[in-house]
Design a protein around this motif. Structure first.
Motif, PDB file in Angstrom:
ATOM      1  N   HIS A  25       6.525 -13.978 -20.319  1.00 18.73           N
ATOM      2  CA  HIS A  25       6.784 -15.393 -20.605  1.00 18.73           C
ATOM      3  C   HIS A  25       5.725 -16.277 -19.959  1.00 18.73           C
ATOM      4  CE1 HIS A  25       8.873 -19.202 -21.064  1.00 18.73           C
ATOM      5  NE2 HIS A  25       8.811 -19.388 -19.753  1.00 18.73           N
ATOM      6  N   LEU A  26       5.350 -15.970 -18.706  1.00 22.40           N
ATOM      7  CA  LEU A  26       4.390 -16.793 -17.975  1.00 22.40           C
ATOM      8  C   LEU A  26       2.955 -16.637 -18.479  1.00 22.40           C
ATOM      9  CD1 LEU A  26       5.653 -16.304 -14.300  1.00 22.40           C
ATOM     10  CD2 LEU A  26       5.965 -18.323 -15.763  1.00 22.40           C
ATOM     11  N   ALA A  27       2.713 -15.640 -19.303  1.00 21.48           N
ATOM     12  CA  ALA A  27       1.351 -15.387 -19.788  1.00 21.48           C
ATOM     13  C   ALA A  27       0.783 -16.564 -20.572  1.00 21.48           C
ATOM     14  CB  ALA A  27       1.332 -14.128 -20.644  1.00 21.48           C
ATOM     15  N   THR A  28       1.641 -17.370 -21.162  1.00 22.63           N
ATOM     16  CA  THR A  28       1.154 -18.465 -22.011  1.00 22.63           C
ATOM     17  C   THR A  28       1.714 -19.832 -21.629  1.00 22.63           C
ATOM     18  OG1 THR A  28       2.939 -18.010 -23.593  1.00 22.63           O
ATOM     19  CG2 THR A  28       0.798 -16.946 -23.987  1.00 22.63           C
ATOM     20  N   THR A  29       2.497 -19.902 -20.563  1.00 23.66           N
ATOM     21  CA  THR A  29       3.078 -21.197 -20.207  1.00 23.66           C
ATOM     22  C   THR A  29       3.486 -21.214 -18.751  1.00 23.66           C
ATOM     23  OG1 THR A  29       4.767 -22.842 -20.806  1.00 23.66           O
ATOM     24  CG2 THR A  29       5.449 -20.537 -20.775  1.00 23.66           C
ATOM     25  N   GLN A  30       3.565 -22.420 -18.194  1.00 26.10           N
ATOM     26  CA  GLN A  30       4.155 -22.590 -16.867  1.00 26.10           C
ATOM     27  C   GLN A  30       4.909 -23.910 -16.838  1.00 26.10           C
ATOM     28  OE1 GLN A  30       1.714 -23.506 -13.446  1.00 26.10           O
ATOM     29  NE2 GLN A  30      -0.023 -24.176 -14.689  1.00 26.10           N
ATOM     30  N   GLN A  31       6.044 -23.908 -16.182  1.00 26.18           N
ATOM     31  CA  GLN A  31       6.870 -25.105 -16.069  1.00 26.18           C
ATOM     32  C   GLN A  31       7.427 -25.237 -14.652  1.00 26.18           C
ATOM     33  OE1 GLN A  31       9.532 -24.124 -19.454  1.00 26.18           O
ATOM     34  NE2 GLN A  31       8.795 -26.004 -20.399  1.00 26.18           N
ATOM     35  N   PRO A  32       6.565 -25.336 -13.645  1.00 23.17           N
ATOM     36  CA  PRO A  32       7.065 -25.482 -12.277  1.00 23.17           C
ATOM     37  C   PRO A  32       7.772 -26.815 -12.104  1.00 23.17           C
ATOM     38  CG  PRO A  32       4.722 -25.912 -12.354  1.00 23.17           C
ATOM     39  CD  PRO A  32       5.103 -25.414 -13.714  1.00 23.17           C
ATOM     40  N   GLY A  33       8.828 -26.813 -11.336  1.00 23.03           N
ATOM     41  CA  GLY A  33       9.553 -28.061 -11.108  1.00 23.03           C
ATOM     42  C   GLY A  33       9.081 -28.803  -9.882  1.00 23.03           C
ATOM     43  N   THR A  34       8.354 -28.101  -9.009  1.00 22.88           N
ATOM     44  CA  THR A  34       7.984 -28.684  -7.715  1.00 22.88           C
ATOM     45  C   THR A  34       6.513 -28.459  -7.396  1.00 22.88           C
ATOM     46  OG1 THR A  34      10.218 -28.309  -6.846  1.00 22.88           O
ATOM     47  CG2 THR A  34       8.463 -28.633  -5.230  1.00 22.88           C
ATOM     48  N   LEU A  35       5.871 -29.506  -6.905  1.00 25.20           N
ATOM     49  CA  LEU A  35       4.546 -29.394  -6.302  1.00 25.20           C
ATOM     50  C   LEU A  35       4.761 -29.236  -4.805  1.00 25.20           C
ATOM     51  CD1 LEU A  35       1.450 -29.609  -6.111  1.00 25.20           C
ATOM     52  CD2 LEU A  35       1.716 -32.108  -6.130  1.00 25.20           C
ATOM     53  N   PHE A  36       4.296 -28.126  -4.252  1.00 20.09           N
ATOM     54  CA  PHE A  36       4.505 -27.815  -2.835  1.00 20.09           C
ATOM     55  C   PHE A  36       3.161 -27.888  -2.131  1.00 20.09           C
ATOM     56  CE2 PHE A  36       5.644 -25.579   0.972  1.00 20.09           C
ATOM     57  CZ  PHE A  36       7.024 -25.680   1.086  1.00 20.09           C
ATOM     58  N   ILE A  37       3.021 -28.844  -1.210  1.00 21.82           N
ATOM     59  CA  ILE A  37       1.768 -29.053  -0.491  1.00 21.82           C
ATOM     60  C   ILE A  37       1.954 -28.630   0.952  1.00 21.82           C
ATOM     61  CG2 ILE A  37       0.024 -30.744   0.178  1.00 21.82           C
ATOM     62  CD1 ILE A  37       0.989 -32.462  -2.196  1.00 21.82           C
ATOM     63  N   THR A  38       1.209 -27.634   1.376  1.00 22.18           N
ATOM     64  CA  THR A  38       1.372 -27.136   2.733  1.00 22.18           C
ATOM     65  C   THR A  38       0.036 -26.685   3.305  1.00 22.18           C
ATOM     66  OG1 THR A  38       2.789 -25.754   4.143  1.00 22.18           O
ATOM     67  CG2 THR A  38       1.887 -24.725   2.141  1.00 22.18           C
ATOM     68  N   CYS A  39       0.088 -26.159   4.510  1.00 30.08           N
ATOM     69  CA  CYS A  39      -1.111 -25.763   5.236  1.00 30.08           C
ATOM     70  C   CYS A  39      -1.623 -24.403   4.748  1.00 30.08           C
ATOM     71  CB  CYS A  39      -0.790 -25.699   6.723  1.00 30.08           C
ATOM     72  SG  CYS A  39      -2.220 -25.460   7.802  1.00 30.08           S
ATOM     73  N   SER A  40      -2.902 -24.168   4.959  1.00 31.62           N
ATOM     74  CA  SER A  40      -3.481 -22.873   4.606  1.00 31.62           C
ATOM     75  C   SER A  40      -3.114 -21.776   5.599  1.00 31.62           C
ATOM     76  CB  SER A  40      -5.015 -22.991   4.553  1.00 31.62           C
ATOM     77  OG  SER A  40      -5.412 -23.892   3.555  1.00 31.62           O
ATOM     78  N   ASP A  41      -2.452 -22.136   6.674  1.00 31.62           N
ATOM     79  CA  ASP A  41      -2.079 -21.181   7.722  1.00 31.62           C
ATOM     80  C   ASP A  41      -1.457 -19.919   7.121  1.00 31.62           C
ATOM     81  OD1 ASP A  41      -0.354 -19.938   9.889  1.00 31.62           O
ATOM     82  OD2 ASP A  41      -1.235 -21.579  11.048  1.00 31.62           O
ATOM     83  N   ARG A  61      -2.713 -25.808  -0.921  1.00 32.37           N
ATOM     84  CA  ARG A  61      -2.800 -25.423   0.484  1.00 32.37           C
ATOM     85  C   ARG A  61      -4.152 -25.826   1.037  1.00 32.37           C
ATOM     86  NH1 ARG A  61      -0.016 -19.622   1.600  1.00 32.37           N
ATOM     87  NH2 ARG A  61      -0.376 -20.430   3.703  1.00 32.37           N
ATOM     88  N   ASN A  62      -4.147 -26.454   2.190  1.00 32.74           N
ATOM     89  CA  ASN A  62      -5.387 -26.806   2.869  1.00 32.74           C
ATOM     90  C   ASN A  62      -5.114 -26.989   4.357  1.00 32.74           C
ATOM     91  OD1 ASN A  62      -4.639 -29.647   3.435  1.00 32.74           O
ATOM     92  ND2 ASN A  62      -4.859 -29.945   1.229  1.00 32.74           N
ATOM     93  N   ALA A  63      -6.157 -27.144   5.141  1.00 28.74           N
ATOM     94  CA  ALA A  63      -5.999 -27.327   6.578  1.00 28.74           C
ATOM     95  C   ALA A  63      -5.215 -28.605   6.867  1.00 28.74           C
ATOM     96  CB  ALA A  63      -7.369 -27.390   7.257  1.00 28.74           C
ATOM     97  N   GLY A  64      -4.037 -28.452   7.439  1.00 24.46           N
ATOM     98  CA  GLY A  64      -3.246 -29.607   7.840  1.00 24.46           C
ATOM     99  C   GLY A  64      -2.375 -30.225   6.778  1.00 24.46           C
ATOM    100  N   ASN A  65      -2.171 -29.517   5.640  1.00 28.98           N
ATOM    101  CA  ASN A  65      -1.358 -30.053   4.524  1.00 28.98           C
ATOM    102  C   ASN A  65      -1.660 -31.538   4.281  1.00 28.98           C
ATOM    103  OD1 ASN A  65       0.618 -29.168   6.985  1.00 28.98           O
ATOM    104  ND2 ASN A  65       1.059 -31.303   6.446  1.00 28.98           N
ATOM    105  N   ILE A  66      -2.911 -31.806   4.019  1.00 31.25           N
ATOM    106  CA  ILE A  66      -3.393 -33.183   3.891  1.00 31.25           C
ATOM    107  C   ILE A  66      -3.561 -33.588   2.430  1.00 31.25           C
ATOM    108  CG2 ILE A  66      -5.550 -34.510   4.157  1.00 31.25           C
ATOM    109  CD1 ILE A  66      -5.658 -33.420   7.028  1.00 31.25           C
ATOM    110  N   VAL A  67      -3.207 -34.837   2.137  1.00 26.74           N
ATOM    111  CA  VAL A  67      -3.442 -35.433   0.819  1.00 26.74           C
ATOM    112  C   VAL A  67      -4.256 -36.705   1.032  1.00 26.74           C
ATOM    113  CG1 VAL A  67      -2.422 -36.376  -1.275  1.00 26.74           C
ATOM    114  CG2 VAL A  67      -1.225 -34.572  -0.016  1.00 26.74           C
ATOM    115  N   PRO A  68      -5.548 -36.684   0.768  1.00 28.91           N
ATOM    116  CA  PRO A  68      -6.341 -37.903   0.933  1.00 28.91           C
ATOM    117  C   PRO A  68      -5.815 -39.030   0.045  1.00 28.91           C
ATOM    118  CG  PRO A  68      -7.765 -35.993   0.663  1.00 28.91           C
ATOM    119  CD  PRO A  68      -6.371 -35.539   0.339  1.00 28.91           C
TER     120      PRO A  68
END
Length: 219
Positions: A25-41, A61-68
């Motif tokens: 099913h996922l091969a041709t579509t994605q329907q995530p309900g949540t954007l999860f922003i966290t650290c690269s740790d 994921r990035n250092a410090g779960n940062i959103v400029p």
């Protein structure tokens, strides 16, 4: 690398066949309900701590779960936020900090980062959190770090609301924003309440939401 390759072989031979219908099913579509922003740790694994299957989380994921904050020259984080909200139509965004965060430790302890110019520049996006944290009295270095982690989550929630796609979704009443702090040792999560000053155990108050879609739309 041997461990990674062995893991892949185990996935291919054991885990994948058990979820073959899901991956088909996922091969041709994605329907995530949540954007999860966290650290690269490496100790923070979003799908593990939320027990989500492939396709259910869209992750940054990035250092410090940062959103400029949004700018005329947006980068990869901004582009990913925009795609998640405007194209995938996620209904929730989680910004998740964590205990013993190296990025927040560097800020809280004012460590010299002259030898890490890229890291130093990146962490300037947490400057407002640093200012707030420095204005408070802390009983110990550990308490100062814990406070810094929380202030950074609050600051990044403010930053993400400068993004046009996020503001539009809020105005249309279709986007909830959540601020979490994950404790690695205990496995617990504290969630930011709607006053944007207090964190409470998510296990005790699972309905906690920093900025609800209804509240944003009403505002």
């Amino acid at each position: 690398m041997k461990a990674l390759i062995d893991g892949f072989l185990k996935f291919q031979n054991e885990a994948f066949p058990q979820r073959s219908d899901l991956f088909k099913h996922l091969a041709t579509t994605q329907q995530p309900g949540t954007l999860f922003i966290t650290c690269s740790d490496s100790r923070v694994v979003p799908e593990l701590l939320t027990q989500q299957e492939p396709g259910e989380l869209f992750v940054i994921r990035n250092a410090g779960n940062i959103v400029p904050s949004y700018s005329p020259h947006p980068g990869g984080v901004s582009a990913t936020v925009e795609y998640a909200v405007a194209v995938l139509g996620v209904t929730d965004i989680v910004i998740c900090g964590h205990s013993d965060c190296g990025a927040m430790t560097a800020i809280a302890q004012c460590k010299c980062m002259d030898h890490l110019p890229a890291v130093s520049g990146w962490l300037q996006h947490a400057e407002s959190a640093k200012v707030m944290n420095e204005a408070r009295v802390h009983g110990s270095d550990a308490a100062k770090l814990s406070s810094m982690v929380r202030e950074n989550v609050i600051a990044q929630l403010a930053n993400i609301q400068t993004h046009p796609s996020v503001r539009l979704a809020q105005e249309q009443g279709r986007l909830n924003l959540h601020g979490w702090v994950y404790d690695i040792e205990t496995g617990s999560i504290d969630a930011l309440t709607s006053d944007r000053r207090t964190f409470v155990p998510l296990a005790e108050r699972p309905e906690t939401c920093a900025i609800s879609a209804q509240a944003s739309h009403a505002a």
